[in-house]
Design a protein around this motif. Structure first.
Motif, short mmCIF file in Angstrom:
data_model
loop_
_atom_site.label_atom_id
_atom_site.label_comp_id
_atom_site.label_asym_id
_atom_site.label_seq_id
_atom_site.Cartn_x
_atom_site.Cartn_y
_atom_site.Cartn_z
N LYS A 3 45.54 30.57 33.18
CA LYS A 3 46.12 30.79 34.91
C LYS A 3 46.23 32.23 34.70
N VAL A 4 46.85 32.99 33.86
CA VAL A 4 46.81 34.37 33.63
C VAL A 4 45.53 34.99 33.75
N PHE A 5 44.31 34.67 33.00
CA PHE A 5 43.14 35.25 33.32
C PHE A 5 42.48 35.08 34.56
N LEU A 6 42.76 33.74 35.07
CA LEU A 6 42.21 33.68 36.46
C LEU A 6 43.17 34.47 37.50
N ALA A 7 44.36 34.83 37.25
CA ALA A 7 44.98 35.65 38.28
C ALA A 7 44.35 37.16 37.97
N LEU A 8 44.33 37.51 36.84
CA LEU A 8 43.87 38.86 36.50
C LEU A 8 42.49 39.30 37.09
N VAL A 12 41.11 41.70 39.94
CA VAL A 12 40.14 42.77 39.60
C VAL A 12 38.82 42.47 40.58
N LEU A 13 38.56 41.46 40.83
CA LEU A 13 37.42 41.22 41.73
C LEU A 13 37.93 41.28 43.30
N ASN A 14 39.09 41.42 43.56
CA ASN A 14 39.38 41.65 45.05
C ASN A 14 39.45 43.09 44.99
N THR A 15 39.55 43.96 44.22
CA THR A 15 39.38 45.54 44.36
C THR A 15 38.07 46.01 44.88
N PHE A 16 37.01 45.23 44.43
CA PHE A 16 35.51 45.50 44.97
C PHE A 16 35.47 45.23 46.46
N LEU A 17 36.43 44.66 47.15
CA LEU A 17 36.19 44.40 48.54
C LEU A 17 36.77 45.80 49.30
N PHE A 18 37.43 46.73 48.80
CA PHE A 18 37.95 47.71 49.49
C PHE A 18 37.06 48.96 49.29
N SER A 19 36.69 49.82 50.25
CA SER A 19 36.03 50.80 50.06
C SER A 19 36.51 52.14 50.18
#
Length: 58
Positions: A3-8, A12-19
């Motif tokens: 669960k910790v790995f999935l949350a991390l 991390v993957l959501n940071t790629f959504l920001f320009s």
């Protein structure tokens, strides 16, 4: 630990959504200006006339 790995990974993957660019919205919208073409000026062309009777009945 899973669960910790999935949350991390989600963070991390959501940071790629920001320009990081500071592109102005007016600059972006100017790229999509529409130019009126035939029929877009509230005066559409009439449809072509139908073929005369008897043609194409072979």
């Amino acid at each position: 630990m899973k669960k910790v790995f999935l949350a991390l990974m989600a963070v991390v993957l959501n940071t790629f959504l920001f320009s990081c660019s500071t592109t102005d919205t007016a600059e972006i919208e100017s790229e999509y200006d529409m130019v009126a073409t035939e029929g877009d000026d509230q005066d559409p062309t009439p449809p072509p006339p139908p073929p005369p009777p008897g043609e194409g009945d072979q």
